[in-house]
Design an enzyme around this catalytic site. Sequence first.
Site, PDB file in Angstrom:
ATOM      1  N   HIS A   1       6.965  -4.792   0.157  1.00  0.00           N
ATOM      2  CA  HIS A   1       7.887  -6.190   0.350  1.00  0.00           C
ATOM      3  C   HIS A   1       9.132  -6.093  -0.068  1.00  0.00           C
ATOM      4  CE1 HIS A   1       5.858  -5.990  -3.557  1.00  0.00           C
ATOM      5  NE2 HIS A   1       4.870  -6.833  -2.926  1.00  0.00           N
TER       6      HIS A   1
ATOM      7  N   LEU B   1      -7.226 -10.127   1.334  1.00  0.00           N
ATOM      8  CA  LEU B   1      -8.567 -10.740   2.115  1.00  0.00           C
ATOM      9  C   LEU B   1      -9.368 -11.387   1.009  1.00  0.00           C
ATOM     10  CD1 LEU B   1      -9.599  -8.353   4.875  1.00  0.00           C
ATOM     11  CD2 LEU B   1      -8.114 -10.274   4.918  1.00  0.00           C
ATOM     12  N   ARG B   2      -8.993 -11.211  -0.245  1.00  0.00           N
ATOM     13  CA  ARG B   2      -9.622 -11.885  -1.374  1.00  0.00           C
ATOM     14  C   ARG B   2     -11.133 -11.722  -1.804  1.00  0.00           C
ATOM     15  NH1 ARG B   2      -4.778 -12.326  -3.973  1.00  0.00           N
ATOM     16  NH2 ARG B   2      -3.527 -14.008  -2.961  1.00  0.00           N
TER      17      ARG B   2
ATOM     18  N   HIS C   1      -4.180 -18.707  -0.883  1.00  0.00           N
ATOM     19  CA  HIS C   1      -4.558 -19.490  -2.330  1.00  0.00           C
ATOM     20  C   HIS C   1      -5.196 -20.798  -1.929  1.00  0.00           C
ATOM     21  CE1 HIS C   1      -3.100 -16.460  -5.007  1.00  0.00           C
ATOM     22  NE2 HIS C   1      -1.871 -16.551  -4.331  1.00  0.00           N
TER      23      HIS C   1
ATOM     24  N   HIS D   1       4.585  -1.286  -5.532  1.00  0.00           N
ATOM     25  CA  HIS D   1       4.886  -2.839  -5.641  1.00  0.00           C
ATOM     26  C   HIS D   1       6.240  -2.668  -6.788  1.00  0.00           C
ATOM     27  CE1 HIS D   1       4.252  -7.031  -6.688  1.00  0.00           C
ATOM     28  NE2 HIS D   1       4.746  -6.660  -7.979  1.00  0.00           N
TER      29      HIS D   1
ATOM     30  N   ASP E   1      -0.886  -2.710  -5.784  1.00  0.00           N
ATOM     31  CA  ASP E   1      -0.053  -4.133  -5.521  1.00  0.00           C
ATOM     32  C   ASP E   1      -0.422  -5.248  -6.193  1.00  0.00           C
ATOM     33  OD1 ASP E   1       1.948  -5.350  -3.588  1.00  0.00           O
ATOM     34  OD2 ASP E   1       0.191  -6.736  -3.214  1.00  0.00           O
TER      35      ASP E   1
ATOM     36  N   ASP F   1       2.142  -9.413   3.909  1.00  0.00           N
ATOM     37  CA  ASP F   1       1.636  -9.916   2.530  1.00  0.00           C
ATOM     38  C   ASP F   1       0.916 -11.289   2.581  1.00  0.00           C
ATOM     39  OD1 ASP F   1       1.454  -9.842  -0.084  1.00  0.00           O
ATOM     40  OD2 ASP F   1       3.559  -9.946  -0.715  1.00  0.00           O
TER      41      ASP F   1
END
Lengths: 428, 311
Positions: free
Chosen positions: A231, A62-63, A308, A178, A151, A304
């Site tokens: 992933h 979610l940054r 950006h 990860h 991750d 995932d």
Amino acid sequence: MLCIKNGVVIDGISSKPYKADILIDKGKVIDVRENIEISGAEVIDATGKWVLPGLVDAHCHLREPGYEYKEDISSGTRSAAAGGFTSVACMANTNPIIDNAAMVNYIKSMAMAKGVVKVHPIAAVTKGQKGEELTEMGELKEAGAVALSDDGKPIMNSQLMRLALQYAKGLDMLVISHCEDLSLVGDGVMNEGYMSTVLGLKGITRAAEEVMVARDIILAETLDAPIHIAHVSTRGSVEVIRQAKRRGVKVTCETAPHYFSATDAWVDGYDANTKVNPPLRTDDDVEAIKEGLKDGTIDIIATDHAPHHRDDKEVEYSLAANGISGFETAFSLAYTNLVETGILSMVELVQKMSKRPAEILNIDAGTIQVGKFADIIVVDLDKEYTVDVSKFYSKGKNSPFHGHTLKGRVIYTIVDGRVVVKDGQVIL
Amino acid sequence: MALKRKDLLGLRGLSRVEIEEILTTAEEMKSLLLSGSKESSLLQNKSVVTLFYENSTRTRFSFEFAAKYLGAHTASVAVSSSSVAKGESLIDTGKTIQSMGVDVIVIRHPMSGAPHLLAKHVSASVINAGDGINEHPTQALLDMFTMKEKKGAIDGLRVAIIGDILHSRVARSNIWGLTTMGAEVRVAGPPTLMPPDIDKMGVKVFYKVEEAIKDADVVMGLRLQKERQQKGLLPSLREYTRLFGITEERIRLAAKDALIMHPGPVNRGVEIASELVDGEQSVINQQVTNGVAVRMALLYLLMGRNQDAVY
């Protein structure tokens, strides 16, 4: 009160879809049966549509805080809602990193204030995601972290990973790994193979993922601790996990829609929207991912979601950031590439995108049941549409699927009985 | 006649007809060059910028002389002292250059695909002067021009490319160009310096140099960067030379009149014996002259694109 009428319901529990109306009051499901007639209720006519438990995403970014120009909790949760997700688990690689209770509380409070779906923070395994010292996992759990993951950054030190699994097990916490051996990754930027040769881009061997999957499974097995592999992208990883499950190892895993919807051939043209980590693989790997989803080796589909800013993508391929803005295409990609092609039934898809992720994260979601939270979506499986990133609710417009025609669209998203998405539009 | 394309980003995807067009035009340009006339007005009022993110004396000068001999204005962007060093993006740099009325941007960049990115964002023609480990199309064109000049035709030639294939943009461009033109391409080198699945590009792969060189009409050495050893790709330069060096003994396995080529600069005594570099079969210096002719041809053909270019 809200009543969803005439839809085909998959409740996450029953083995078959059935026709029913769903009555919702005070945020919860209070009745599920045919022909509910009640006056004064707001009605959603779901004739010809499917009614599913809200999707649960076990892996997103979610940054916020730190990278709000890429996404924030407000835009991210709206994007999630548009994609049919009612609960999302966000990774710890924010700035600062979610490695202490205060950060977990911050995420939760921001989600309460600005979010439109439920947000479950995943905390870091190691302080600062540096792979050196364990985080205070007990305190993180008390604060509300649903799992632990570094991750984006593999824990290269095997002893530290072992201790993390051991310590987390004592707290009944899940470690999400990860898997990436950095010494094998080197300066690779795409899958190693014919396409990397053709494009002159440094390749990443599948073995970089597979040796770490194998290592982590061996560590978890010796400790009898649970582990969740993030992933999964290669045939070899699927096979290692399949064998481990047969032995009874407590391993679960996820893949993301792009790993069954796109291949490294898409990198041709150097569009950085195809740059993800792990990288897009080959047709054979895509086939193996589908086989793994079908036979249950791969438990769940996670997005995932990695938004950006265009400045992070409109650069030389080697410099571009990894990731796809994934919320708003996930369901359609899964439906188009897995259900329409006969690999999964709709009931199985709901298991992989809703019920099982909720179970793995141990959160109360993923089913439509009387007495449970009314986290529900209505989807139109006949709806064909062309992906247009300019219409994404996410700030991240980075998707290789832009311009592709997909089938199956989320029409309504209801969180705790509150309509967040109506006629495909976020209304909150 | 002009190339029906805006840019030259690589030889991958270039048709036989297009390659032939460039090589034929290069013959005319070479005649012009040899005639002593260095003041053609074919590209009068055109501007060419060389934008080099990597040092390369010979390629940059070759382009600049080619442009000047045809009457174009030229400028070079010294990247290390420009705004790029201040963090300007490639796209912004390209747009700035274009805004100054530039018609062609010749770019060399350490990252594969950089010219493709630039070409998408500027209307000026972009020529790839080497991108990462991807392609170096003008080098391959001058190599092919030299082969054609010396051997009469490319079709049916057996060309052995020896050395660090993995990191060689020269090898990749030559593979695309030569296979399109009907040559048999063989590659040889240590397995750690061989890209995966390269055989699918239509070449024969050898790990013994002798097998690749046998009966070859052209033997091309590639520059070996010494840091490959530090990265563990090679045990030692000594062993590399012993197993993969182009030596006088090995060259005897090739066709009698085989050409010896090298894109330069040469590590004498490492990838190729010094005697061979200076020997009769070597066309290494002629490659350099032909480079100017080929680049003149390319600039001319791309500049003529405006009538019927396909964007």
